[in-house]
Design a protein around this motif. Structure first.
Motif, PDB file in Angstrom:
ATOM      1  N   VAL A 214      -7.122   1.053  30.460  1.00  0.00           N
ATOM      2  CA  VAL A 214      -7.345   0.104  29.371  1.00  0.00           C
ATOM      3  C   VAL A 214      -7.801   0.824  28.109  1.00  0.00           C
ATOM      4  O   VAL A 214      -7.297   0.566  26.998  1.00  0.00           O
ATOM      5  CB  VAL A 214      -8.375  -0.960  29.801  1.00  0.00           C
ATOM      6  N   VAL A 215      -8.752   1.737  28.244  1.00  0.00           N
ATOM      7  CA  VAL A 215      -9.257   2.474  27.084  1.00  0.00           C
ATOM      8  C   VAL A 215      -8.151   3.288  26.422  1.00  0.00           C
ATOM      9  O   VAL A 215      -7.996   3.294  25.189  1.00  0.00           O
ATOM     10  CB  VAL A 215     -10.432   3.381  27.514  1.00  0.00           C
ATOM     11  N   MET A 216      -7.339   3.980  27.231  1.00  0.00           N
ATOM     12  CA  MET A 216      -6.262   4.786  26.662  1.00  0.00           C
ATOM     13  C   MET A 216      -5.201   3.908  26.012  1.00  0.00           C
ATOM     14  O   MET A 216      -4.598   4.301  24.994  1.00  0.00           O
ATOM     15  CB  MET A 216      -5.637   5.654  27.746  1.00  0.00           C
ATOM     16  N   ALA A 217      -4.950   2.723  26.539  1.00  0.00           N
ATOM     17  CA  ALA A 217      -3.989   1.817  25.905  1.00  0.00           C
ATOM     18  C   ALA A 217      -4.494   1.343  24.556  1.00  0.00           C
ATOM     19  O   ALA A 217      -3.734   1.269  23.575  1.00  0.00           O
ATOM     20  CB  ALA A 217      -3.718   0.623  26.826  1.00  0.00           C
ATOM     21  N   VAL A 218      -5.778   1.023  24.485  1.00  0.00           N
ATOM     22  CA  VAL A 218      -6.355   0.572  23.217  1.00  0.00           C
ATOM     23  C   VAL A 218      -6.368   1.699  22.190  1.00  0.00           C
ATOM     24  O   VAL A 218      -6.029   1.503  21.008  1.00  0.00           O
ATOM     25  CB  VAL A 218      -7.773   0.024  23.453  1.00  0.00           C
ATOM     26  N   LEU A 219      -6.709   2.900  22.629  1.00  0.00           N
ATOM     27  CA  LEU A 219      -6.814   4.030  21.690  1.00  0.00           C
ATOM     28  C   LEU A 219      -5.458   4.499  21.187  1.00  0.00           C
ATOM     29  O   LEU A 219      -5.340   4.971  20.054  1.00  0.00           O
ATOM     30  CB  LEU A 219      -7.554   5.186  22.360  1.00  0.00           C
ATOM     31  N   THR A 220      -4.431   4.408  22.024  1.00  0.00           N
ATOM     32  CA  THR A 220      -3.116   4.940  21.646  1.00  0.00           C
ATOM     33  C   THR A 220      -2.125   3.849  21.269  1.00  0.00           C
ATOM     34  O   THR A 220      -0.929   4.127  21.154  1.00  0.00           O
ATOM     35  CB  THR A 220      -2.539   5.770  22.807  1.00  0.00           C
ATOM     36  N   ARG A 221      -2.600   2.621  21.067  1.00  0.00           N
ATOM     37  CA  ARG A 221      -1.698   1.517  20.718  1.00  0.00           C
ATOM     38  C   ARG A 221      -1.074   1.756  19.351  1.00  0.00           C
ATOM     39  O   ARG A 221      -1.731   2.205  18.419  1.00  0.00           O
ATOM     40  CB  ARG A 221      -2.481   0.197  20.714  1.00  0.00           C
TER      41      ARG A 221
ATOM     42  N   GLY B 174      -4.254  12.671  21.931  1.00  0.00           N
ATOM     43  CA  GLY B 174      -4.934  12.099  23.083  1.00  0.00           C
ATOM     44  C   GLY B 174      -3.964  11.553  24.113  1.00  0.00           C
ATOM     45  O   GLY B 174      -4.174  11.697  25.323  1.00  0.00           O
ATOM     46  N   GLU B 175      -2.874  10.932  23.655  1.00  0.00           N
ATOM     47  CA  GLU B 175      -1.859  10.427  24.575  1.00  0.00           C
ATOM     48  C   GLU B 175      -1.207  11.564  25.351  1.00  0.00           C
ATOM     49  O   GLU B 175      -0.995  11.467  26.577  1.00  0.00           O
ATOM     50  CB  GLU B 175      -0.797   9.655  23.799  1.00  0.00           C
ATOM     51  N   LEU B 176      -0.887  12.665  24.656  1.00  0.00           N
ATOM     52  CA  LEU B 176      -0.257  13.805  25.315  1.00  0.00           C
ATOM     53  C   LEU B 176      -1.206  14.434  26.339  1.00  0.00           C
ATOM     54  O   LEU B 176      -0.793  14.774  27.455  1.00  0.00           O
ATOM     55  CB  LEU B 176       0.169  14.840  24.281  1.00  0.00           C
ATOM     56  N   ALA B 177      -2.493  14.565  25.972  1.00  0.00           N
ATOM     57  CA  ALA B 177      -3.463  15.152  26.893  1.00  0.00           C
ATOM     58  C   ALA B 177      -3.648  14.270  28.130  1.00  0.00           C
ATOM     59  O   ALA B 177      -3.694  14.766  29.265  1.00  0.00           O
ATOM     60  CB  ALA B 177      -4.795  15.361  26.184  1.00  0.00           C
ATOM     61  N   PHE B 178      -3.728  12.964  27.916  1.00  0.00           N
ATOM     62  CA  PHE B 178      -3.896  12.039  29.045  1.00  0.00           C
ATOM     63  C   PHE B 178      -2.682  12.063  29.961  1.00  0.00           C
ATOM     64  O   PHE B 178      -2.820  12.130  31.202  1.00  0.00           O
ATOM     65  CB  PHE B 178      -4.129  10.620  28.504  1.00  0.00           C
ATOM     66  N   THR B 179      -1.485  12.013  29.387  1.00  0.00           N
ATOM     67  CA  THR B 179      -0.267  11.996  30.197  1.00  0.00           C
ATOM     68  C   THR B 179      -0.111  13.293  30.976  1.00  0.00           C
ATOM     69  O   THR B 179       0.200  13.280  32.179  1.00  0.00           O
ATOM     70  CB  THR B 179       0.961  11.774  29.302  1.00  0.00           C
TER      71      THR B 179
ATOM     72  N   ALA C 275      -3.973   4.842  36.554  1.00  0.00           N
ATOM     73  CA  ALA C 275      -4.399   4.816  35.155  1.00  0.00           C
ATOM     74  C   ALA C 275      -3.202   4.828  34.218  1.00  0.00           C
ATOM     75  O   ALA C 275      -3.179   4.111  33.201  1.00  0.00           O
ATOM     76  CB  ALA C 275      -5.310   6.010  34.863  1.00  0.00           C
ATOM     77  N   ARG C 276      -2.184   5.612  34.542  1.00  0.00           N
ATOM     78  CA  ARG C 276      -0.976   5.628  33.717  1.00  0.00           C
ATOM     79  C   ARG C 276      -0.264   4.280  33.757  1.00  0.00           C
ATOM     80  O   ARG C 276       0.209   3.787  32.733  1.00  0.00           O
ATOM     81  CB  ARG C 276      -0.023   6.727  34.203  1.00  0.00           C
ATOM     82  N   ILE C 277      -0.173   3.679  34.931  1.00  0.00           N
ATOM     83  CA  ILE C 277       0.507   2.387  35.049  1.00  0.00           C
ATOM     84  C   ILE C 277      -0.253   1.306  34.281  1.00  0.00           C
ATOM     85  O   ILE C 277       0.358   0.468  33.593  1.00  0.00           O
ATOM     86  CB  ILE C 277       0.661   1.992  36.526  1.00  0.00           C
ATOM     87  N   VAL C 278      -1.571   1.291  34.390  1.00  0.00           N
ATOM     88  CA  VAL C 278      -2.373   0.298  33.667  1.00  0.00           C
ATOM     89  C   VAL C 278      -2.165   0.453  32.163  1.00  0.00           C
ATOM     90  O   VAL C 278      -1.996  -0.538  31.432  1.00  0.00           O
ATOM     91  CB  VAL C 278      -3.862   0.435  34.034  1.00  0.00           C
ATOM     92  N   ARG C 279      -2.145   1.675  31.677  1.00  0.00           N
ATOM     93  CA  ARG C 279      -1.931   1.911  30.247  1.00  0.00           C
ATOM     94  C   ARG C 279      -0.557   1.414  29.797  1.00  0.00           C
ATOM     95  O   ARG C 279      -0.435   0.712  28.785  1.00  0.00           O
ATOM     96  CB  ARG C 279      -2.069   3.403  29.937  1.00  0.00           C
ATOM     97  N   VAL C 280       0.477   1.770  30.556  1.00  0.00           N
ATOM     98  CA  VAL C 280       1.835   1.353  30.178  1.00  0.00           C
ATOM     99  C   VAL C 280       1.971  -0.165  30.210  1.00  0.00           C
ATOM    100  O   VAL C 280       2.549  -0.775  29.291  1.00  0.00           O
ATOM    101  CB  VAL C 280       2.861   2.026  31.109  1.00  0.00           C
TER     102      VAL C 280
END
Length: 344
Positions: free
Chosen positions: A150-157, A164-169, A225-230
């Motif tokens: 959820v946090v990564m989705a909000v930050l990279t929306r 940050g998206e590249l590092a997380f992925t 975490a990746r699925i929740v973000r997507v």
């Protein structure tokens, strides 16, 4: 005419004729929830029957004499014959199959060829350890993966924070690709050998849970975490989210009431698959950490060619996976009732 004749019958206390049973059943089957429950229960029972049949055939498809293989080549012939009679292996195949089904329905999985103990008793002693380990690891996956996604989705929306998206992925892909066995060995070497912070084996206190739980949870947590973000990014682009923002609702209400519940339906499906994978993964992790569970039991039974014990453990693992899938399907139907209608 109908109303004139029915009123005297009602006043006289004569009961009205009931609808036929076929009409009652037809009306009940018009309920999509009932059809969904019957369909899922039927699939569960059929899958369970296939599992029981496969476990029964396992001992008959193994080349050679399973009793001789379990007792060893030096065992007396009298002992081998006695054990074969005790296991019913001299009976006709259909009689053995019927007897096996009957005993499985009562929870009797036979007797160990090696120890002579009832298989159900051994499973009852070891099953809580495996279930506890899998549930603790699964709870950790949910507590870490859902908030992180959820946090990564909000930050990279909207394409923001590309770094940050590249590092997380990249990090999540690398963690998900590490085999559980290799991760477990690495954790033992780092946190039990080089840095003696946690015990390396056994189940003795909260500290003994840390390494096996991490070995089970790291990979699934990265995937979830990746699925929740997507999923959350996909939901945030929907029309009703834009409408909620146009009403100037606070962001916390938009995420909590509108976005997150719709994103978690797919996450729930993944959570069910994750739990079944983690149940199977306990076999490897338990053997690395000498955890007193079914994973150690089934490996020892395979090495010792203790086939009744292998059959019983396989049945328990398989039934657990089928039950988890049934529960996930039911929860999905409760969260999204439209799925029951689509399948009707």
């Amino acid at each position: 005419m109908t109303s004139v004749t029915e009123k005297p019958l009602a006043r006289a206390g004569v009961p009205r004729p009931r609808p036929p049973v076929a009409d009652i059943l037809s009306g009940a089957l018009d309920n999509p929830w009932l059809r969904f429950a019957l369909r899922r229960l039927g699939r569960f029972l059929v899958s369970l029957w296939v599992l029981v049949t496969a476990s029964f055939l396992m001992i008959h498809l193994i080349p050679g004499d399973p009793v001789r293989g379990a007792l060893g080549p030096t065992a007396p012939v009298e002992l081998v014959e006695e054990r074969r009679r005790a296991l019913g292996l001299d009976d006709p195949l259909w009689d053995q199959y019927a007897d096996y089904l009957r005993h499985c329905l009562t929870g009797d999985f036979g007797v160990s060829m090696v120890t002579g103990l009832p298989v159900s008793e051994v499973i009852g002693d070891r099953l809580p350890g495996s279930v506890e380990l899998a549930l603790v690891a699964f709870a950790l996956v949910l507590l870490v993966a859902v908030p992180l996604g959820v946090v990564m989705a909000v930050l990279t929306r909207g394409g923001r924070r590309r770094g940050g998206e590249l590092a997380f992925t990249s990090t999540s892909v690398c963690l998900a690709a590490i085999p559980e066995f290799l991760l477990a060995v690495g954790l033992v070497y780092l946190f039990a050998v080089r840095l003696p912070w946690f015990p390396v084996a056994g189940q003795d206190g909260p500290a003994s849970y840390v390494l096996p739980v991490l070995a089970l949870a790291v990979g699934p947590a990265a995937v979830m975490a990746r699925i929740v973000r997507v999923e959350l990014l996909s939901v945030l682009d929907r029309e009703y989210i834009r409408t909620a923002r146009a009403k100037r609702l606070p962001d916390r209400l938009v995420y909590a009431r509108h976005a997150l519940p719709n994103a978690l339906t797919a996450t729930l499906t993944l959570a069910g698959l994750t739990l079944t994978t983690m149940v199977a993964g306990t076999v490897i992790v338990e053997n690395v950490f000498a955890w007193p569970g079914l994973g150690v039991t089934i490996v020892q039974s395979i090495v010792q060619k203790d086939y009744p014990m292998v059959q019983g453990v396989v049945l328990v693992y398989g039934a657990g996976v089928l039950l988890v899938n049934l529960l996930v399907d039911t929860l999905m139907a409760m969260l999204d009732p439209r799925s029951t209608i689509r399948e009707s």
